[in-house]
Design an enzyme around this catalytic site. Structure first.
Site, short mmCIF file in Angstrom:
data_model
loop_
_atom_site.label_atom_id
_atom_site.label_comp_id
_atom_site.label_asym_id
_atom_site.label_seq_id
_atom_site.Cartn_x
_atom_site.Cartn_y
_atom_site.Cartn_z
N HIS A 63 0.80 -1.22 0.00
CA HIS A 63 0.00 0.00 0.00
C HIS A 63 0.84 1.27 0.00
O HIS A 63 0.28 2.37 0.02
CB HIS A 63 -0.95 -0.01 1.21
CG HIS A 63 -2.02 -1.04 1.11
ND1 HIS A 63 -3.28 -0.76 0.65
CD2 HIS A 63 -2.02 -2.36 1.41
CE1 HIS A 63 -4.02 -1.85 0.68
NE2 HIS A 63 -3.26 -2.85 1.14
N ASP A 92 3.54 9.46 -1.88
CA ASP A 92 2.42 8.72 -1.29
C ASP A 92 2.09 7.54 -2.19
O ASP A 92 2.07 7.69 -3.43
CB ASP A 92 1.19 9.61 -1.14
CG ASP A 92 0.33 9.22 0.06
OD1 ASP A 92 0.43 8.07 0.50
OD2 ASP A 92 -0.42 10.09 0.55
#
Length: 778
Positions: A171, A380
């Site tokens: 993730h 991110d």
């Protein structure tokens, strides 16, 4: 089928207050998104998904309260907690996970710490999670492992349950190899091999997928084909799955009466001010201070916007006990104070800052209320906040300013995408956002909403699960051709019962592992003993069929009772006979071809040119993998044009390109032994596509075996040269020589144990009498 989800954190957090367990639903993107999918799929009558979630409950739970937490986890979330000590959490989670992997994978290498005790605890906790999985695993389960805290877990599960489908999803970003290689070599190898225990490895963006495959190539030497890695008897698929959100949940909440009422309250407080909004947890990857500097520059360049705009900055507390985060919070608040002091007055404050967690209802109201969302992380993995903002705009107005360093930017090109390190880019984007016409806003957001609604979190999870199932089918098909079980037993039995046997064995990659330099791949004692034992068996012909020059084969195997084939079939040496050529060939072509290969030796550090009597080989096993792949393609193109009109062929082997004469192959050489009085048993084993000629030349009844996973005409697979050696050892033990020796030994033992026969007794008496006669004094 049951889906077993394993993540570091469960979808709730447990804590102890006043000697009583307290529970709070987790707010992280991973847990909320995944729980949304699981709850929906479980409630759907068409699917009725059965699942179990394993993970840490997020707090230090004393043993006397574990039963209460277990009951809550099972009843509310179908979950089973894995408990960790404070020391484990400190070294595994706060240590290796968040002080080593987190900064390194987010491109902050100077913040990464490489502590051996952190690494050892990371390994230990991954084993703790593995044992928890082992205790609950059923034969038909699918296991889905999540995120960077558990990168070793897929490999640990694969070791114990090799046929269980295992998926892994990261993730956060996967870094370029130049950063990944900063980890100590042993650590990075183990991390890569751990992830490769999965049947399917998923990443948010193609960039992360590409970087992972590059690290696989450079760390463990495995090349992919369209994202598929073939590892011995397994297949690993590496693919891109951009995580979505529960779109309808946000859209419905934003359109609800409670949200509209809250938006009206906020509008009454802010009046006609344009509102810029950002929300993030406190972390150096989020670019909070850079964001404030960009806003500062915007106000400096655009005095006309002063007293007409306000920036709402919401920061969620994170790792409050870590000194570096406390220092970050202090710097952030100092920057906030400086901007307010520089531009604010008694009638207007340019910035409103809050340091607290914000609930779902409040965050949706803020998404809908603001005019501009400023989502600008420095790095991110995905950033679901950007998607949540778009889903929370029922009238399709509002402007998203998004960092190009967020994974979401790959899907959300209609946003104003900026470089978060460039304050000037911030200022220009805010100018454009605040001046954008409502019609353009709607046009951009309509496209974004349609895309996000189609590929929501449910579609993301379903695609991943279906990908796991598809890979499971591929692995099952591969296992069906693996030389194990009944096929292995049948081979040994046929070998044992055959009147005649012929074994064709490749050398490099089949009997011995590949070496960086061909000269180093000498046979060890085990190989020589196996070949000697097989060659000594009656009615058994062992043929070493290699691309090696005949001098190598003669030096290594000339003293053994085996036949030899050199240079892919150019030279033959049947047992007890001198070398001879299969057919007359010439080597005039070598003079113009050799300089071409030499140029590519010079252009690729680590490459070398091997000259055989009737072929030339360009080896690149020691070269840098990606450059070697590029140079190999260039060389193949050059050779294809140059050799079009001459009687040679170009072969692409395992880290080698070889030029040789046409019409001579391992298959044509094998016919010298197969044609005529065909043996009752034939086994051919090889590892690259030059052995495919051999496999095709043999009769259908022959056992053809490809070493390593690849597309092949062979009937079966074996995983490695060590598996080949195990098979040959079994054939030695099953051979007639061994059976005869065993029978003789059994007969001797039986004779020794049996009572004396009449003849034996008579012989004993005669010997006794003769001894007495010789000892009688005359």
């Amino acid at each position: 089928m049951r889906l077993v989800v394993v993540s570091n954190r469960l979808p709730f957090t447990a804590s102890i207050r006043e000697d009583t367990p307290r529970f709070r639903v987790s707010s992280g993107g991973l847990t909320t998104g995944l729980w949304s999918y699981l709850a929906r799929a479980a409630a759907d009558p068409a699917t009725g998904l059965d699942f179990l979630w394993l993970g840490w409950p997020g707090g230090n739970i004393p043993p006397e309260h574990e039963a209460t937490v277990n009951t809550f986890a099972q009843e509310q979330f179908r979950a089973r907690p894995i408990y960790l000590s404070e020391q484990s959490v400190d070294r595994f989670y706060h240590g290796f996970s968040n002080k080593t992997l987190w900064p390194l994978f987010h491109y902050f290498p100077t913040l990464a710490r490489y502590e051996e005790e952190y690494w050892q605890e990371y390994r230990r906790v991954n084993r703790v999670f593995a044992e928890a999985v082992f205790r609950v695993l059923r034969p038909d389960d699918l296991v889905w492992v999540h995120d960077y805290q558990l990168m070793l877990l897929p490999g640990l599960i694969r070791e114990r349950f090799p046929e269980t489908p295992v998926g892994f999803f990261l993730h956060i970003p996967f870094p370029s190899y130049e950063l990944f290689r900063l980890l100590p070599r042993a650590w990075r190898v183990e991390l890569i091999e751990g992830v490769l225990g999965a049947s399917l490895a998923g990443f948010h963006t193609y960039d992360y997928t590409r970087d992972f495959l590059t690290s696989v190539l450079r760390t463990v030497g495995c090349e992919h084909q369209l994202g598929t890695l073939r590892l011995r008897e397994r297949v690993v698929k590496v693919d891109t799955f951009p995580m979505g959100i529960d779109f309808e949940r946000f859209a419905q909440a934003a359109a609800g009466a409670a949200t509209q009422e809250r938006v009206a309250e906020l509008r009454a407080k802010c009046g006609d001010l344009k509102v810029i909004f950002s929300v993030d947890r406190l972390d150096y990857t989020k670019g909070l201070i850079d964001r404030l500097r960009g806003y500062d520059l915007f106000l400096k360049r655009n005095p006309q916007w002063r007293e007409r705009v306000v920036f709402l900055v919401s920061v969620a507390p994170s790792r409050t006990g870590v000194e570096s985060y406390q220092a970050m919070k202090q710097e952030l608040e100092q920057t906030v104070g400086r901007i307010i002091g520089a531009y604010g007055n008694v009638h207007w404050t340019p910035l409103i800052y809050q340091y607290r967690n914000v609930g779902f209802e409040e965050i949706v109201a803020l998404y809908r209320f603001c005019d501009v969302a400023l989502i600008t992380p420095l790095r991110d993995g995905m950033n679901l906040v950007a998607k949540e903002f778009i889903a929370s705009r029922p009238d399709q107005t509002g402007v998203l300013v998004l960092s190009e360093m967020a994974g979401a930017a790959h899907e959300m090109g209609e946003a104003l995408v900026i470089n978060p390190f460039d304050s000037g880019d911030f200022a220009r984007a805010l100018e454009q956002a605040l001046a954008m016409a409502p019609e353009e806003q709607v046009q951009r957001n309509q496209l974004l909403q349609e895309r996000l609604r189609r590929y929501d979190v449910n579609r993301w999870a379903e695609d991943f699960v279906q990908g796991m199932l598809a890979t499971q089918k591929t692995e099952a098909a591969q296992r069906a051709r693996s030389l194990t079980g009944k096929a292995h037993t049948a081979l040994v039995q046929q070998y044992r019962g055959a009147a005649r046997r012929t074994l064709f064995l490749d050398y490099d990659g089949t009997l011995v592992p590949f070496m960086d330099e061909p000269k180093l791949a000498r046979p060890d004692a085990e190989v020589l003993d196996l070949l000697a034992a097989l060659g000594a068996q009656p009615a058994t012909e062992v043929v070493i069929v290699s691309g090696r020059p005949r001098r190598d084969l003669e030096d290594w195997f000339g003293h053994l009772p085996v036949a030899l084939v050199a240079e892919h079939g150019v030279w033959l040496r049947p047992r007890g006979v001198e070398w001879r050529m299969l057919r007359p060939i010439t080597v005039e072509w070598k003079e113009p071809v050799r300089p071409i290969l030499q140029v590519y030796v010079d252009r690729l550090p680590g490459a070398l040119l091997e000259e055989k009597e009737f072929s030339l080989a360009w080896h690149f096993r020691r070269a840098e993998p990606e450059l070697a792949s590029l140079r190999a393609k260039e060389l193949l193109d050059d050779l294809a044009g140059f050799t079009r009109n001459i009687d040679v062929q170009v072969l692409e082997g395992n880290k080698v390109i070889e030029v040789r004469n046409i019409g001579v192959t391992k298959g044509t050489a094998a016919l010298e032994w197969v044609t005529g009085a065909a043996p009752g048993f034939i086994l051919a084993v090889g590892d690259d596509w030059t052995d495919e000629d051999l496999f095709r030349a043999l009769p259908p009844s022959a056992y053809s075996v490809r070493v390593g996973p690849a597309q092949t005409t062979a009937r079966y697979y074996l995983g490695s040269h060590t598996a080949v050696r195990r098979l040959l050892r079994e054939l030695v033990e099953a051979g007639p020589e061994v059976r005869n020796r065993v029978a003789e030994r059994a007969a001797d033992e039986a004779a020794a144990a049996a009572p004396p026969t009449v003849a034996a007794a008579t012989t004993a008496l005669l010997v006794t009498g003769l001894g007495a006669w010789l000892s009688h004094p005359f």
